[in-house]
Design a protein around this motif. Sequence first.
Motif, PDB file in Angstrom:
ATOM      1  N   HIS A 191      37.910  28.135   4.011  1.00 43.09           N
ATOM      2  CA  HIS A 191      37.645  26.826   3.405  1.00 43.09           C
ATOM      3  C   HIS A 191      36.210  26.688   2.915  1.00 43.09           C
ATOM      4  O   HIS A 191      35.274  27.141   3.599  1.00 43.09           O
ATOM      5  CB  HIS A 191      37.951  25.711   4.410  1.00 43.09           C
ATOM      6  CG  HIS A 191      39.407  25.603   4.728  1.00 43.09           C
ATOM      7  ND1 HIS A 191      40.295  24.940   3.906  1.00 43.09           N
ATOM      8  CD2 HIS A 191      40.141  26.096   5.745  1.00 43.09           C
ATOM      9  CE1 HIS A 191      41.507  25.023   4.426  1.00 43.09           C
ATOM     10  NE2 HIS A 191      41.452  25.734   5.536  1.00 43.09           N
ATOM     11  N   PRO A 192      36.017  26.039   1.782  1.00 43.70           N
ATOM     12  CA  PRO A 192      34.657  25.760   1.303  1.00 43.70           C
ATOM     13  C   PRO A 192      33.931  24.801   2.243  1.00 43.70           C
ATOM     14  O   PRO A 192      34.585  24.055   2.972  1.00 43.70           O
ATOM     15  CB  PRO A 192      34.884  25.044  -0.038  1.00 43.70           C
ATOM     16  CG  PRO A 192      36.298  25.212  -0.389  1.00 43.70           C
ATOM     17  CD  PRO A 192      37.049  25.554   0.847  1.00 43.70           C
ATOM     18  N   ASP A 193      32.616  24.822   2.214  1.00 43.43           N
ATOM     19  CA  ASP A 193      31.828  23.849   2.953  1.00 43.43           C
ATOM     20  C   ASP A 193      31.526  22.701   1.989  1.00 43.43           C
ATOM     21  O   ASP A 193      30.474  22.662   1.336  1.00 43.43           O
ATOM     22  CB  ASP A 193      30.538  24.528   3.467  1.00 43.43           C
ATOM     23  CG  ASP A 193      29.746  23.622   4.401  1.00 43.43           C
ATOM     24  OD1 ASP A 193      30.019  22.402   4.417  1.00 43.43           O
ATOM     25  OD2 ASP A 193      28.855  24.145   5.101  1.00 43.43           O
ATOM     26  N   THR A 194      32.478  21.769   1.902  1.00 45.13           N
ATOM     27  CA  THR A 194      32.353  20.670   0.923  1.00 45.13           C
ATOM     28  C   THR A 194      31.116  19.826   1.208  1.00 45.13           C
ATOM     29  O   THR A 194      30.432  19.369   0.292  1.00 45.13           O
ATOM     30  CB  THR A 194      33.618  19.786   0.970  1.00 45.13           C
ATOM     31  OG1 THR A 194      34.756  20.640   0.810  1.00 45.13           O
ATOM     32  CG2 THR A 194      33.625  18.749  -0.139  1.00 45.13           C
ATOM     33  N   GLN A 195      30.826  19.646   2.511  1.00 44.63           N
ATOM     34  CA  GLN A 195      29.662  18.842   2.896  1.00 44.63           C
ATOM     35  C   GLN A 195      28.371  19.460   2.345  1.00 44.63           C
ATOM     36  O   GLN A 195      27.515  18.761   1.798  1.00 44.63           O
ATOM     37  CB  GLN A 195      29.615  18.757   4.434  1.00 44.63           C
ATOM     38  CG  GLN A 195      28.777  17.627   4.974  1.00 44.63           C
ATOM     39  CD  GLN A 195      29.137  16.271   4.352  1.00 44.63           C
ATOM     40  OE1 GLN A 195      30.308  15.958   4.163  1.00 44.63           O
ATOM     41  NE2 GLN A 195      28.110  15.496   3.982  1.00 44.63           N
ATOM     42  N   ALA A 196      28.264  20.790   2.463  1.00 40.61           N
ATOM     43  CA  ALA A 196      27.060  21.477   1.965  1.00 40.61           C
ATOM     44  C   ALA A 196      26.958  21.323   0.442  1.00 40.61           C
ATOM     45  O   ALA A 196      25.870  21.127  -0.107  1.00 40.61           O
ATOM     46  CB  ALA A 196      27.100  22.948   2.355  1.00 40.61           C
TER      47      ALA A 196
END
Length: 287
Positions: A191-196
């Motif tokens: 999963h991507p680190d959407t928060q980052a």
Amino acid sequence: MKMLIKAPAKINLSLDVLYKRDDGFHELEMIMTTIDLADRIELELLDENRIVVQSQTRFVPDDERNLAYKAASLVKDRFSINKGVAIKIDKNIPVAAGLGGGSSDAAAVLRGLNKLWNLQLSIDELAQLGAEIGSDVSFCVYGGTALAKGKGEVITPLPAPPKCWVVLAKPSIGVSTGEIYKKLELENLEHPDTQAMLEAINTSNYEKMCRNLSNVLESVTLNLHPEVKQIKRDMKRFGADAVLMSGSGPTVFALVQHDSRMQRIYNGLRGYCNQVFAVRILGQPNE
Ligand SMILES: C[C@@](CO)(OP(=O)(O)O)[C@H](O)COP(=O)(O)OP(=O)(O)OC[C@H]1O[C@@H](n2ccc(N)nc2=O)[C@H](O)[C@@H]1O
Ligand SMILES: Nc1ncnc2c1ncn2[C@@H]1O[C@H](COP(=O)(O)OP(=O)(O)O)[C@@H](O)[C@H]1O
């Protein structure tokens, strides 16, 4: 009366699939932005009660299957309008490419007809209408840069990303978005680190944005189409700061800040790929 409207393409800087919903669609978390590659839509009001669609390319349907037609038809039905419209589409965005061209055309028609037929709908109301046409249409109504959730229609606006070039290359294969979602193996996703990525955009941090480009749909499309993998490799070799496939593909984009590297990637790809573009990230909402 005539009106000209720009319909820009989108890229997905980050695309995560959280789970499959009961309605068969996938719950998404995406960060999207518009780029300076656009179709041009001309709307001309007709006294007759009909919708006419014309485009110079044989790759898009010119009947009720066209997303621009669907947008006009939806507005006419919902607001009981007994007049018509002729829609000319000057197509510059590659078709079925992961760049949201059809969705953007539909959004441009919604925005245009709102003005021409004086419907006085808010941008939020237009985006809600857009969601009835396709998952990406709401984002395209707002334009700019946004976090998109739900099927893609729950939009939170974001600031424009840091300034850079976007070099796009589309191999001459088409992918079906529905097929790619169907083949996705939800258990094994990185999963991507959407928060980052949100932090990178909110703080205008180019390096952090590059480090966090990520798209779970690559796990499907790259395995089906090795040429997409090859384009990614080549873009990196020619000096891209970061490289990602957009949406369900097959278009790949590279981000770079230096003009000379942009030229090198563009020229390198032109050697074997016939749809290559070098454009600016726009990231600003539609007027
Ligand atoms: C993958 C994305 C990422 O931005 O873009 P593209 O590659 O199409 O540009 C979008 O999610 C595409 O949005 P859009 O092209 O509007 O999709 P739709 O027409 O609504 O749906 C096409 C098909 O994709 C699947 N679909 C779409 C959206 C979603 N959240 N879950 C899904 O499972 C469904 O099978 C649906 O029938
Ligand atoms: N105005 C339009 N522009 C592009 N494609 C359209 C349009 N109307 C309908 N389509 C159809 O929608 C499908 C997806 O097209 P497009 O929006 O370009 O791709 P993507 O969803 O991958 O970004 C294609 O199969 C195309 O035939």
